[in-house]
Scaffold this active site. Structure first.
Site, mmCIF file in Angstrom:
data_model
loop_
_atom_site.group_PDB
_atom_site.id
_atom_site.type_symbol
_atom_site.label_atom_id
_atom_site.label_comp_id
_atom_site.label_asym_id
_atom_site.label_seq_id
_atom_site.Cartn_x
_atom_site.Cartn_y
_atom_site.Cartn_z
ATOM 1 N N LYS A 39 0.746 -1.286 -0.116
ATOM 2 C CA LYS A 39 -0.025 0.051 -0.105
ATOM 3 C C LYS A 39 0.928 1.286 -0.073
ATOM 4 O O LYS A 39 2.109 1.352 0.262
ATOM 5 C CB LYS A 39 -0.896 0.119 1.253
ATOM 6 N N ARG A 137 -10.913 1.133 14.346
ATOM 7 C CA ARG A 137 -10.841 1.688 13.345
ATOM 8 C C ARG A 137 -11.901 1.140 12.275
ATOM 9 O O ARG A 137 -13.052 1.003 12.501
ATOM 10 C CB ARG A 137 -9.602 1.655 12.636
ATOM 11 N N TYR A 271 15.167 30.329 6.300
ATOM 12 C CA TYR A 271 14.126 31.463 6.813
ATOM 13 C C TYR A 271 14.226 31.552 8.528
ATOM 14 O O TYR A 271 14.138 30.611 9.016
ATOM 15 C CB TYR A 271 12.656 30.689 6.355
ATOM 16 N N MET A 319 10.814 24.375 1.041
ATOM 17 C CA MET A 319 9.955 23.528 0.389
ATOM 18 C C MET A 319 11.067 22.739 -0.609
ATOM 19 O O MET A 319 10.641 21.505 -0.894
ATOM 20 C CB MET A 319 9.179 24.303 -0.414
#
Length: 383
Positions: A39, A137, A271, A319
């Site tokens: 998966k 779940r 940053y 990013m």
């Protein structure tokens, strides 16, 4: 190996390691069938190549979460038993029946939809009933189980479905000795017995995930479903290390330094200037960032091997890039920066990044994005 020109970044996937991991895991559960869980694009490793390699190593089942994943595996030529379990109303049940998928059913709505699809197609659907034994779940609650089983048995009598399995999933198998493990096992056995009393004859009963496969032989039943362990990552440091289980991490993530430059002391980096150089130094620019799946939470803590030395992310991960303080070293532009791998060359591991980011190694490998090409090593099985 599939080779290309020098890359900004690459995730090398060692399929020989994956095949060896499958063989090792099979040895932990010699009496059970083996489902290779692929998966989420095989936990970021590449769904189709990993499924093929696992089958080559003896996996008799392949497992996917969504029907879209399972149908893509069929379209890619993956044959044999193929199960998927995360269905929603209106899902591609008809396509699942036509593709001979084993489809999980947790409630009456799903049983009705798969039965209608089988009737429309004119062939019997293979389904597996999922029991909620305590994870809370997906899965059918014990109070609702008798009705689901009875309706499934009726659908079998009409030739619409064949119940091929009964299954469940652990909540805390990666926490040795957790009381929920024994409680879930007891309830699972009770729900199997209740189904069999009503005439259900499943081919397989299964609950063992990676930690169950590795450490809880009483959970193996007819089939085991290793996921993260197949990719050479321990399901939990408390359970044991990959080396202790005889597993080898499959993915190595690296990038080419895009820039090396001298800066003075007191120079802010990235940053917010959360890192300021303590003195004259060199900085290396690693051209990957959270847009590639590198966790921003590892800003200031993520480890990287450059020039044979561990470095640490300096300042914030952006990013598309982040910076490491090279401490005056001057590697060539284009030199390799290894974010993680098996660890036997001194590089960090996915677990090291998980610790740095305050998460789990599952997330580290799974989140590596599509901008990072997968480069496959040892695609051909050993002769």
């Amino acid at each position: 190996m599939t080779e290309t020109a020098p890359l900004r970044a690459r995730a090398e996937i060692d399929l020989a390691a994956l095949r060896a991991n499958v063989r090792t895991l099979r040895a932990h559960a010699p009496g059970a069938a083996f489902m290779a869980v692929v998966k989420a694009d095989a936990y970021g490793h590449g769904m189709v190549p990993c499924a093929r390699a696992a089958v080559e190593a003896g996996a008799t089942w392949v497992g996917a979460a969504t029907p879209e994943e399972a149908l893509a595996l069929r379209a890619a030529g993956i044959q044999g038993r193929l199960m998927c379990w995360l269905w929603t109303p209106g899902g591609p049940w008809r396509e699942g029946v036509e593709a001979d998928l084993d489809m999980s059913v947790s409630g009456l709505w799903a049983l009705r939809e798969v039965s209608a699809a089988a009737r429309a197609v004119g062939r019997t659907a293979r389904i597996q009933l999922k029991a909620d034994t305590g994870l809370g779940r997906n899965g059918c609650m014990p109070a609702d189980w008798p009705e689901l089983v009875s309706q499934a048995r009726q659908a079998e009598a009409e030739g619409l479905v064949r119940v091929t399995g009964i299954w469940s999933h652990f909540a805390c198998a990666d926490e040795p000795g957790h009381p929920s493990i024994a409680a879930q096992l007891t309830l699972f056995r009770e729900m199997i017995a209740a189904a069999e009393e009503r005439g259900i004859r499943p081919e397989v009963r299964h609950i063992a995930n990676s930690p169950g496969t590795l450490t809880l032989p009483e959970t193996h039943f007819d089939l085991v479903r290793p996921g993260i362990a197949m990719y050479g990552i321990s399901p939990s440091p408390e359970v044991g290390t990959p080396e202790e289980f005889g597993l080898r991490p499959v993915m190595t993530l690296s990038a080419s330094l895009a820039l090396v430059k001298h800066v003075p002391g007191g120079h802010g980096v990235s940053y917010g200037h959360h890192y300021v150089t303590p003195g004259d130094t060199t900085l290396g620019l690693v051209p990957v960032g959270y847009g590639d799946g590198i966790p921003r939470h590892a800003s200031g803590t993520g480890p990287v091997l450059v020039g044979g030395k561990w470095r640490t992310v300096a300042g914030r991960i952006a990013m598309d890039q982040f910076v490491v303080d090279l401490g005056g070293d001057e590697p060539e532009v284009g030199s390799e920066a290894v974010l993680f791998g098996p660890g036997d060359r001194g590089e960090p591991t996915a677990e090291d990044w998980a610790q740095a980011a305050g998460t789990i190694a599952y997330e580290i490998v799974t989140r590596i994005g599509s901008r990072v090409p997968r480069v496959y090593a040892n695609e051909r099985p050993d002769e």
